[in-house]
Write an enzyme that holds these catalytic residues in place. Sequence first.
Site, PDB file in Angstrom:
ATOM      1  CB  ALA A  67      -0.880  -0.012   1.250  1.00 46.81           C
ATOM      2  N   GLY A 106       0.637  -5.155   0.669  1.00 41.30           N
ATOM      3  CA  GLY A 106      -0.497  -5.178  -0.261  1.00 41.30           C
ATOM      4  C   GLY A 106      -0.103  -5.731  -1.613  1.00 41.30           C
ATOM      5  CD  GLU A 129       1.335  -5.967   5.256  1.00 44.39           C
ATOM      6  OE1 GLU A 129       2.154  -6.849   5.599  1.00 44.39           O
ATOM      7  OE2 GLU A 129       0.658  -6.032   4.225  1.00 44.39           O
TER       8      GLU A 129
END
Length: 700
Positions: A67, A106, A129
């Site tokens: 992301a 992501g 993450e």
Amino acid sequence: MTMKPEDAVRYEVRDRVAVLTIDFPPVNALGEPMRRGLMARFDQAQADPAADAMVIVGANDKFIAGADIREFGLPKSGPMQSEIQAKMEKADKPVVVAIDGYALGGGFEVALAAHYRVAASRAKVGLPEVNLGLLPGAGGTQRATRLAGPAVALAMILGGNQIPAAKALQLGLVDAVAEGDVTEAAIAFARQKVAEGGPWPVVIERTDKVTGIDPQFFADMRAKNAAKWKGMVAPFKIVDCVEAATRLEAREGLVFEKEAFKACNDAPSRAAQVHLFFAERAAAKVEGVSPEIKPKKIRSVGVIGAGTMGGGITMCLANAGLVVKLLDSSQAAIDAGLARVKDNYQTSVARGSTSQDKVDAALGRIETVLDYAGFADVDMIIEAVFENMDVKHEVFRKIDAVAKPGAVRASNTSALDIDQVARATKRPQDVIGMHFFSPANVMKLVEVVRGDLASPETIVTAMAFGKQIGKVPVLAGNCPGFIGNRILARYGAEGDVLMLEGSTPWQVDDALKEFGFPMGIYLMRDMAGLDVSLGVRRNAIETGAVDPDAPDFVPLLERICEAGRLGQKTGAGFYKYDGRKASPDPEVAEMLTRISAEKGVTRREIADEEIVWRVLLAMVNEGAKIVEEGIAQRASDIDVTYTFGYGFPKYRGGPMFWAEQQGLDKVLAKVREYEARYGARWAPAKLLVERGEAGTGWKG
Ligand code: T1G
């Protein structure tokens, strides 16, 4: 100007396969234009009668970095990643991703929603993450678990590491590894699947890896890590999500994960760790140097001193693929140093943190030399000899006699004046400090200490070299203690005054541990050996940095050392020891009572909160002085230094970030309160006064 979606993802058809090429600099992050482009090109491929299948690939030899971290905390717009993933899974044409470089966060979650994953042999995949205080929020906890099982998924997601393609294939995370052009391989793979006919496998619908899992596995995981994860949010939520994948239907699991992701995203730790992500990258940038000045290439390094630090530095360099020549004054010293290196490697192999092949390759890059002539062709020389200026001068004179022109000369000194070191050589412009932290093969921080005589080329070379060897470099000016130890001296002194007023080593340490430090100041000193602390203290007294006659000078360290208590190695120091087990010692408490009486101080109960605030504000105020003096380039460099080198908890973002979270106006008011109570040592830094009175953050 934001990129147009159709430019962020290109479209072509090759051999009846639609190829969607993501090209969204700098790392193909899933920013809004890229998401829009991917959605549009996906619909185009789905509707294209000339395409029997589709391949998604990233430009510039990388897939997707994850992301777009720059969008965090901002209102979302454009298609959500989950909408794109749902379409991929429902497609009636096979969807294959071609992974080169990396597929992270992501990015790998997009890959997990494809029917098939083909990776280049040099590619790596991961769900990192957790390093941002988050968890994979686009189905990664559910799909990775359903694809590879809970044990693999937990290791991968909690570790946040990048898994090489071959290992990923072995774990079932990718379907094929390509030696050549991964796009071509993926096109051939897709055509093969078309020939075989559907239906195409949908990861989220798999159940074979998530049935019959013993719930005790997750309970044990939580119990084993409770201490390590104290104060954090993401690791616990990750275990919850992987556990959910083994007990909920697919769609329920995705809902569970979305709620868990929100809890992580809303926690202060996410902002703290995202701050550190960008702070680490900012720290590598040298302000005020022309971009024309490029770092020199470093391929071979001479290390002087085969002791603990020299050996650790040697391992770090060999692990980074460099040729290392290790020198010491005798064969016996070299043999002892090399034996220590080999022991350390064997420990790592036994732990599974590296492989024997990698260790053998690294050892193959280490040569030993007894004569400085062996350094004639190296690009850099790092000395890690005894911390004495005369010894350093002797070493640098010998380097002068053999080093090729322009070879960088680095000192690992932790406290000596780097300009005084540089003045001993004919090429002071090539001298730089590279202060590694013990154990040098483990600790990420390296302080690059620039003296007045260092050339900009030497500075940028040392900073780039720090990244090249996998360290986190922070540029520091030349002052006593540079950045980290200068702050350590200040808050260590505040800890001493807290003990003078009524606290104890164990109360101060426990309060800091409760805040999130892995270890307190006094236990750390006991483990390093109090003779080391005493040496530093004596040096500070000699240089006038510490006044032993000052009312706030606390001679506890001296009294403890006089009693022959040098820390853990002698069974007693600030604590008493039963083996490695430390416990409070009434003898030390008695010493403190006497010192308070001698100083005319009436001891009082001190709350843990006061301990934490005074120690942290001592760090923050000294950090602000370091920034305003130009010793550090920016406030976030202090955070990088303290989280990567001094155990400051990453989920709190570092001392300067923590201060901003409290509000610099409140921090200034508190420092002024301490200044009124204690005098000059609490005089607020000018930078803190400016920012506190303006009510802004450190950047103004
Ligand atoms: N978003 C935005 N910018 C990023 C970025 C990202 N994901 N990754 C890197 N950058 C910027 C970085 O700030 C720098 O900018 C430049 O790119 C080069 O980075 C839903 C929520 C990919 C291995 O955690 O690990 O997906 O300084 O110097 O050494 O579940 O960057 O040039 O202005 O590091 O070649 C998960 C983070 C996100 C990966 C490349 N993904 N990035 O390393 O270059 S959260 C990550 C990295 C997520 C989903 C969740 C590395 C890299 P500037 P760099 P590099």
